[in-house]
Design a protein around this motif. Structure first.
Motif, PDB file in Angstrom:
ATOM      1  N   VAL A  19      59.284  38.819  54.237  1.00  0.00           N
ATOM      2  CA  VAL A  19      60.088  38.972  55.454  1.00  0.00           C
ATOM      3  C   VAL A  19      61.532  38.631  55.147  1.00  0.00           C
ATOM      4  CG1 VAL A  19      60.419  38.302  57.860  1.00  0.00           C
ATOM      5  CG2 VAL A  19      58.108  38.326  56.892  1.00  0.00           C
ATOM      6  N   ALA A  20      62.439  39.514  55.549  1.00  0.00           N
ATOM      7  CA  ALA A  20      63.876  39.292  55.398  1.00  0.00           C
ATOM      8  C   ALA A  20      64.560  39.625  56.718  1.00  0.00           C
ATOM      9  CB  ALA A  20      64.438  40.147  54.266  1.00  0.00           C
ATOM     10  N   ARG A  32      68.195  43.175  46.324  1.00  0.00           N
ATOM     11  CA  ARG A  32      67.435  42.005  45.896  1.00  0.00           C
ATOM     12  C   ARG A  32      66.133  41.884  46.683  1.00  0.00           C
ATOM     13  NH1 ARG A  32      64.980  38.988  42.494  1.00  0.00           N
ATOM     14  NH2 ARG A  32      64.783  36.808  43.106  1.00  0.00           N
ATOM     15  N   VAL A  33      66.171  42.105  47.994  1.00  0.00           N
ATOM     16  CA  VAL A  33      64.951  42.084  48.804  1.00  0.00           C
ATOM     17  C   VAL A  33      63.982  43.156  48.322  1.00  0.00           C
ATOM     18  CG1 VAL A  33      64.027  42.527  51.113  1.00  0.00           C
ATOM     19  CG2 VAL A  33      66.051  41.082  50.841  1.00  0.00           C
ATOM     20  N   THR A  52      63.677  42.316  59.774  1.00  0.00           N
ATOM     21  CA  THR A  52      63.666  42.158  61.229  1.00  0.00           C
ATOM     22  C   THR A  52      64.928  42.666  61.924  1.00  0.00           C
ATOM     23  OG1 THR A  52      64.572  39.912  61.190  1.00  0.00           O
ATOM     24  CG2 THR A  52      62.179  40.132  60.976  1.00  0.00           C
ATOM     25  N   GLY A  53      65.461  43.774  61.442  1.00  0.00           N
ATOM     26  CA  GLY A  53      66.577  44.404  62.137  1.00  0.00           C
ATOM     27  C   GLY A  53      67.948  43.985  61.652  1.00  0.00           C
ATOM     28  N   ASP A  54      68.952  44.633  62.209  1.00  0.00           N
ATOM     29  CA  ASP A  54      70.360  44.451  61.830  1.00  0.00           C
ATOM     30  C   ASP A  54      70.584  44.716  60.347  1.00  0.00           C
ATOM     31  OD1 ASP A  54      70.913  43.924  64.442  1.00  0.00           O
ATOM     32  OD2 ASP A  54      71.722  41.915  64.123  1.00  0.00           O
ATOM     33  N   TYR A 255      64.264  34.006  52.181  1.00  0.00           N
ATOM     34  CA  TYR A 255      63.320  34.982  52.709  1.00  0.00           C
ATOM     35  C   TYR A 255      61.960  34.313  52.787  1.00  0.00           C
ATOM     36  CZ  TYR A 255      61.364  35.674  48.017  1.00  0.00           C
ATOM     37  OH  TYR A 255      60.749  35.486  46.806  1.00  0.00           O
ATOM     38  N   LEU A 256      61.013  34.967  53.436  1.00  0.00           N
ATOM     39  CA  LEU A 256      59.671  34.413  53.575  1.00  0.00           C
ATOM     40  C   LEU A 256      58.688  35.180  52.706  1.00  0.00           C
ATOM     41  CD1 LEU A 256      57.659  32.516  55.066  1.00  0.00           C
ATOM     42  CD2 LEU A 256      57.327  34.388  56.696  1.00  0.00           C
ATOM     43  N   GLU A 257      57.851  34.436  51.994  1.00  0.00           N
ATOM     44  CA  GLU A 257      56.719  35.013  51.258  1.00  0.00           C
ATOM     45  C   GLU A 257      55.462  34.301  51.734  1.00  0.00           C
ATOM     46  OE1 GLU A 257      57.079  35.572  46.956  1.00  0.00           O
ATOM     47  OE2 GLU A 257      55.102  34.625  46.769  1.00  0.00           O
TER      48      GLU A 257
END
Length: 289
Positions: A19-20, A32-33, A52-54, A255-257
């Motif tokens: 998640v970024a 990178r993401v 999640t947008g933007d 970021y989330l893993e």
């Protein structure tokens, strides 16, 4: 007429979740993401990516003009980010999901946003030209509002889960248009869509009500929209705000893993076990406020 689309995407029950949040035209951070996601996707059970947008509307400033509060310098290039985002989704069909943010909404019925230009949407559309703009708008209209990881008990959205809904079906009926003239300071209280895209926080009770409406087992809301200077913030349970890019220095970007089959207990649990530095070699920036 907007196409019929699913506004809540349900993620697989196995594999890695990446998640970024809030890239706002930062090509290097998007790359990178994408690199992190594609590395995870090659492993057993694969991976899914949720941004999640933007993705769009970044600064176009020289380094000499760059203010410290915007974090590490970059030259915004939303057109390139969108192009690479579409290519990444095409390489991994059904595994890469972009959620609608308030900046994307400005192109498909939302109010004018003016962070770096008087009209950010017009600036990007001028760069894309007529055909590029039409293609972008058609694509943005298909982006979901929410992603649900059912076994992980996680719900992802652009802004804080402030919307009042009874079930996830309420989101399927929300129109995108009709917000062009709404003052920005009123958007978070303009119905479910305004709250989904603009709320910076909410109460524990209201957040948990939103999560239950999406899935009875959901425990944590993950979102961006605001800038968490040190990479994340837990205003209160069950809210986890993550900053992957915009407004942060490279050493603070997170970021989330998370394993899609690993139940999450709380925002604090997810932050402790799941947050990763976007650039592990970059030192964090320490500030005295």
């Amino acid at each position: 007429m907007l196409p019929a689309v699913r506004r809540v995407v349900v993620l697989p029950e196995r594999g890695k979740l990446i998640v970024a949040t809030d890239l706002q035209g930062n090509v290097a951070d998007f790359d990178r993401v994408a690199e992190i996601y594609e590395e995870a996707a090659r492993k057993r059970d694969g991976a899914v990516l949720v941004i999640t947008g933007d993705l769009v509307h970044g600064p176009e400033l020289s380094e000499a003009q760059w203010p410290d509060y915007l974090g590490s310098y970059y030259l915004g290039d939303s057109g390139t980010v969108l192009e690479r985002a579409r290519l990444l989704a095409e390489r991994h069909p059904g595994r890469v999901h972009y959620l609608l943010g308030n900046h994307e909404h400005a192109h498909v019925g939302g109010p004018v946003v003016s962070k770096f230009f008087p009209d950010e949407a017009r600036r990007l559309e001028d760069l894309l030209g007529y055909e590029g703009t039409q293609a972008m708008r058609e694509w943005l209209c298909t982006w979901p509002f929410v992603a649900l990881a059912p076994r992980a008990n996680l719900v992802m959205l652009h802004a804080a889960p402030h919307a009042r809904i009874e079930s996830r079906n309420d989101l399927e009926r929300l129109p995108l248009d009709g917000f062009f003239d709404v003052p920005l300071e009123e958007m978070a209280n303009r119905g479910a869509l305004g709250a989904l895209l603009w709320a910076r926080t909410t109460s524990t009770e209201r957040a948990r009500s939103f999560l239950r409406a999406i899935d009875p087992n959901a425990r944590v809301a993950i979102y961006g929209h605001d800038v968490a200077r040190n990479g994340y913030a837990i205003d209160r349970e069950p809210l986890l705000c993550i900053s992957t890019s915009f407004g942060c220095f490279d050493g603070d970007k997170l970021y989330l893993e998370w394993d899609l089959d690993e139940p999450a207990d709380s925002a604090a649990d997810v932050a402790r076990r799941g947050l990763r530095p976007l650039y592990p070699a970059a030192p964090p920036v320490y500030r005295i406020d």
